[in-house]
Write a protein that holds these residues in place. Structure first.
Motif, short mmCIF file in Angstrom:
data_model
loop_
_atom_site.label_atom_id
_atom_site.label_comp_id
_atom_site.label_asym_id
_atom_site.label_seq_id
_atom_site.Cartn_x
_atom_site.Cartn_y
_atom_site.Cartn_z
N ARG A 128 -17.27 -2.65 1.91
CA ARG A 128 -17.98 -1.50 2.49
C ARG A 128 -19.48 -1.66 2.32
O ARG A 128 -20.25 -1.39 3.23
CB ARG A 128 -17.47 -0.21 1.85
N GLN A 129 -19.91 -2.13 1.14
CA GLN A 129 -21.35 -2.30 0.93
C GLN A 129 -21.90 -3.42 1.81
O GLN A 129 -22.95 -3.26 2.44
CB GLN A 129 -21.63 -2.61 -0.55
N LEU A 130 -21.19 -4.53 1.88
CA LEU A 130 -21.69 -5.68 2.64
C LEU A 130 -21.79 -5.36 4.13
O LEU A 130 -22.71 -5.80 4.81
CB LEU A 130 -20.77 -6.89 2.41
N SER A 131 -20.85 -4.58 4.64
CA SER A 131 -20.80 -4.31 6.08
C SER A 131 -21.52 -3.03 6.48
O SER A 131 -21.89 -2.86 7.64
CB SER A 131 -19.33 -4.18 6.52
N GLY A 132 -21.68 -2.12 5.54
CA GLY A 132 -22.20 -0.80 5.89
C GLY A 132 -21.19 0.05 6.65
O GLY A 132 -21.54 1.06 7.25
N GLU A 133 -19.94 -0.36 6.65
CA GLU A 133 -18.88 0.38 7.35
C GLU A 133 -17.86 0.89 6.34
O GLU A 133 -17.45 0.15 5.45
CB GLU A 133 -18.15 -0.52 8.36
N TYR A 134 -17.39 2.13 6.50
CA TYR A 134 -16.38 2.65 5.60
C TYR A 134 -14.98 2.15 5.99
O TYR A 134 -14.21 1.73 5.14
CB TYR A 134 -16.41 4.18 5.56
N SER A 135 -14.69 2.18 7.27
CA SER A 135 -13.40 1.69 7.75
C SER A 135 -13.28 0.20 7.46
O SER A 135 -14.15 -0.60 7.82
CB SER A 135 -13.27 1.93 9.26
N LEU A 136 -12.19 -0.21 6.80
CA LEU A 136 -12.04 -1.62 6.44
C LEU A 136 -11.82 -2.48 7.68
O LEU A 136 -12.15 -3.67 7.68
CB LEU A 136 -10.90 -1.79 5.44
N GLY A 140 -1.94 8.09 1.24
CA GLY A 140 -2.94 8.17 2.31
C GLY A 140 -3.17 6.82 2.96
O GLY A 140 -2.20 6.16 3.37
N GLU A 141 -4.43 6.40 3.04
CA GLU A 141 -4.76 5.13 3.69
C GLU A 141 -4.14 3.93 2.98
O GLU A 141 -4.17 2.81 3.50
CB GLU A 141 -6.28 4.95 3.77
N HIS A 142 -3.59 4.15 1.77
CA HIS A 142 -3.00 3.04 1.02
C HIS A 142 -1.49 2.97 1.16
O HIS A 142 -0.83 2.22 0.44
CB HIS A 142 -3.36 3.14 -0.46
N GLY A 143 -0.90 3.77 2.07
CA GLY A 143 0.52 3.65 2.33
C GLY A 143 1.39 4.60 1.52
O GLY A 143 0.92 5.64 1.05
N ALA A 144 2.64 4.24 1.38
CA ALA A 144 3.60 5.13 0.71
C ALA A 144 4.62 4.30 -0.06
O ALA A 144 4.95 3.18 0.32
CB ALA A 144 4.31 6.00 1.74
N PRO A 167 2.85 0.05 3.96
CA PRO A 167 1.41 0.25 4.07
C PRO A 167 1.09 1.31 5.11
O PRO A 167 1.94 1.64 5.94
CB PRO A 167 0.91 -1.11 4.57
N ALA A 168 -0.12 1.83 5.06
CA ALA A 168 -0.64 2.57 6.20
C ALA A 168 -1.29 1.53 7.11
O ALA A 168 -1.74 0.48 6.65
CB ALA A 168 -1.65 3.61 5.76
N LEU A 169 -1.30 1.81 8.39
CA LEU A 169 -1.94 0.89 9.32
C LEU A 169 -3.45 0.95 9.12
O LEU A 169 -4.02 2.05 9.12
CB LEU A 169 -1.58 1.33 10.74
N PRO A 170 -4.12 -0.18 8.93
CA PRO A 170 -5.58 -0.12 8.82
C PRO A 170 -6.15 0.33 10.17
O PRO A 170 -5.88 -0.28 11.20
CB PRO A 170 -5.97 -1.57 8.53
N LEU A 171 -6.91 1.42 10.14
CA LEU A 171 -7.41 2.01 11.37
C LEU A 171 -8.92 1.85 11.47
O LEU A 171 -9.62 1.89 10.47
CB LEU A 171 -7.05 3.50 11.42
N GLU A 172 -9.40 1.70 12.69
CA GLU A 172 -10.84 1.62 12.89
C GLU A 172 -11.49 2.95 12.51
O GLU A 172 -12.58 3.01 11.97
CB GLU A 172 -11.17 1.31 14.35
N GLU A 173 -10.80 4.03 12.83
CA GLU A 173 -11.39 5.33 12.61
C GLU A 173 -10.29 6.33 12.29
O GLU A 173 -9.27 6.38 12.95
CB GLU A 173 -12.07 5.80 13.91
N VAL A 174 -10.51 7.12 11.22
CA VAL A 174 -9.66 8.28 10.99
C VAL A 174 -10.46 9.47 11.46
O VAL A 174 -11.49 9.81 10.89
CB VAL A 174 -9.29 8.40 9.49
N GLY A 203 -3.11 -3.22 -3.33
CA GLY A 203 -2.77 -4.43 -2.60
C GLY A 203 -3.96 -5.13 -1.98
O GLY A 203 -5.10 -4.96 -2.42
N ALA A 204 -3.69 -5.93 -0.96
CA ALA A 204 -4.74 -6.75 -0.35
C ALA A 204 -4.48 -6.88 1.15
O ALA A 204 -3.34 -6.86 1.60
CB ALA A 204 -4.78 -8.13 -0.99
N LEU A 205 -5.58 -6.99 1.90
CA LEU A 205 -5.50 -7.15 3.35
C LEU A 205 -6.10 -8.50 3.74
O LEU A 205 -7.15 -8.88 3.23
CB LEU A 205 -6.31 -6.06 4.05
N LEU A 206 -5.44 -9.19 4.67
CA LEU A 206 -5.99 -10.42 5.24
C LEU A 206 -6.33 -10.15 6.70
O LEU A 206 -5.49 -9.63 7.45
CB LEU A 206 -4.94 -11.54 5.16
#
Lengths: 304, 304
Positions: A173-181, B201-205, B217-224, A204-207
């Motif tokens: 988040r800091q490197l990109s300036g974006e909250y959404s991963l 929440g954003e980390h799934g269930a 997992p929750a689906l990684p979303l561009e925007e909530v 966990g982890a996201l790729l």
């Protein structure tokens, strides 16, 4: 490449004296479960115990690039974890030998196919890349918010040279300036790395790669005893797994993430590197099976 | 059973006037994608729009147990989300018709096989269970920290009567007094429910049952855009899926969690129930496939 160090750790469960730590140590230890030919680039002082160096050698870690500085002291970090184990305060940082670290890559290291750059200054990370005569098949690196604060431009220069960045969610988040991963992953991959792993600790982890995403959970644990080194253990297990299979496909990266996650789940069970030094291949295979069980489902039912 | 209500929502992306909300509404809407025969137990005031009731009817939701109180007003909640969308402040809560809610279960509701108790007072939740002459195959319920604060003993009484509790991680920690979710799941299941779903929440269930755990997992979303109702949508999708398949096995619960997660991922894309009213079966199937892709891996490689 990464620090080989002393740590002193305090958690709600207890505290240690100076024990062995450092990103390079955790990475090498974790990778050694999959890859029996690896080479470390690092530096320690004359106070570093010979028996730890021997332990690494016994696990197939070549030490020709590990400088031992006579008359100097090993890097030392001390920290205290808060009750939730998700945050910590740094109590002491003594750079010592790391202050003027000039990485040496012996001739025997040339031709290395997998390079893992542990968290150090982006300038040192770049030097290691430049000092390899042949570009490795895969260059991965870790970094942290500290370098984003004080060395953002050098960090961006190094990011252009790598294939895979492994950082945590806060750092992304800091490197990109974006909250959404998802958005963060787009911004960061535009800086250079084609692959991005975002570690979310207990979540966990996201790729991310191209338009694809893979999610690996962390194993739900009864107790996290000491989180120190879990991220480096993950990275080391990941790279060791890839290197051992000699396969850098996206599908194999997914497997490597599970392998790295399994090793990290052991790391947090005891202080420091202790648990990693105890476990066997069988333990790891059983743990990997737990990840398979944890995530396994099949949508055989059809929807109305 | 759950509230059918008005919400006014403010997020970093905008704000709404009074729109349709309420746990019962989200649960019914979400379940309707899988199950075309469901019955709602709730109460509204005379100010509640007829067209929304018709919309629910058109989706197969029977309204015989939905009381319409003349001269009274519908429950109203207003809240404002913080920038990270993970926390919110309640601005207004007007209980109105919910203040003295006495749930009516018409004869046509008797024999219901799946009961979802949305978040309301544990005393009201218990009444609904007691007023069903035959025990459903599966009784699931939601609750929140508010009831743990002011009605812990009644809550514990109701927990003894149910099969599945669906709560978030913070609530699980408060209810159990344990930070580790594994330990929390043991404590909570000792209170009654054989199954526990912890939403992150954003980390799934996570689903816990006996010595097994499943992670979705929750689906990684561009925007909530608006998280309101996501938890209820998850629960409704989950129960609708189970009910439609008429299969309460652990394996089918895993599928139901994926189905519920898919629906929740739509819910947050627009304000209120808007997105749920737009999507089709095809949209849901595509979204479920994204979950399969996100989590799919196979450990075909053997370890050295």
């Amino acid at each position: 490449m990464g620090s080989v160090a002393f740590d002193a750790i305090e958690t709600p469960f207890g505290k240690t004296d100076k024990i062995i730590g450092g990103a390079g140590t955790y990475i090498a230890l974790a990778a050694s479960f999959f890859e029996n030919k690896q080479q470390i680039v690092s530096v320690v002082g004359e106070d570093f115990p010979q028996e730890t160096l021997q332990m690494l050698k016994d696990r197939g870690v070549q030490l020709d690039g590990l400088q031992i500085k006579q008359g100097e002291k090993t890097f030392f970090w001390s920290g205290k974890y808060h009750n939730d184990m998700n945050s910590r305060d740094t109590l002491v940082t003594e750079l010592n030998v790391l202050e003027n670290f000039d990485p040496i890559l012996p001739q025997s290291y040339q031709g290395a196919e997998f390079l893992m750059l542990g968290n150090l200054s982006p300038q040192v990370q770049k030097l290691v890349i430049e000092r390899l005569e042949t570009r490795p098949k895969l260059i991965a690196m870790d970094t942290m918010n500290f370098w984003m604060d004080i060395a953002l431009e050098p960090l961006k220069e190094t990011l252009k040279l790598i294939d895979l960045l492994i950082i945590n969610d806060e750092e992304a988040r800091q490197l990109s300036g974006e909250y959404s991963l998802v958005k963060a992953s787009q911004v960061i991959r535009a800086m250079g790395p084609k692959y991005l792993i975002i570690k979310k600790g207990e979540h966990g982890a996201l790729l991310f790669h191209e338009d694809k995403a893979f999610f690996a959970p962390a194993l739900p644990l009864e107790e996290v005893f000491d989180p120190t080194g879990a991220g480096d253990t993950f990275a080391g297990g990941f790279m060791g797994y890839l290197s051992s299979a000699d396969d850098i496909s996206y599908d194999n990266m997914k497997r490597a993430i599970i392998a790295g996650s399994a090793l990290a789940s052991f790391c947090v069970e005891k202080f420091g590197t202790q648990r990693l030094q105890e476990i066997t291949q069988t333990d790891i295979e059983k743990r990997i099976n737990k990840f398979v069980e944890l995530t396994d489902f099949s949508m055989v039912e059809t929807i109305n």
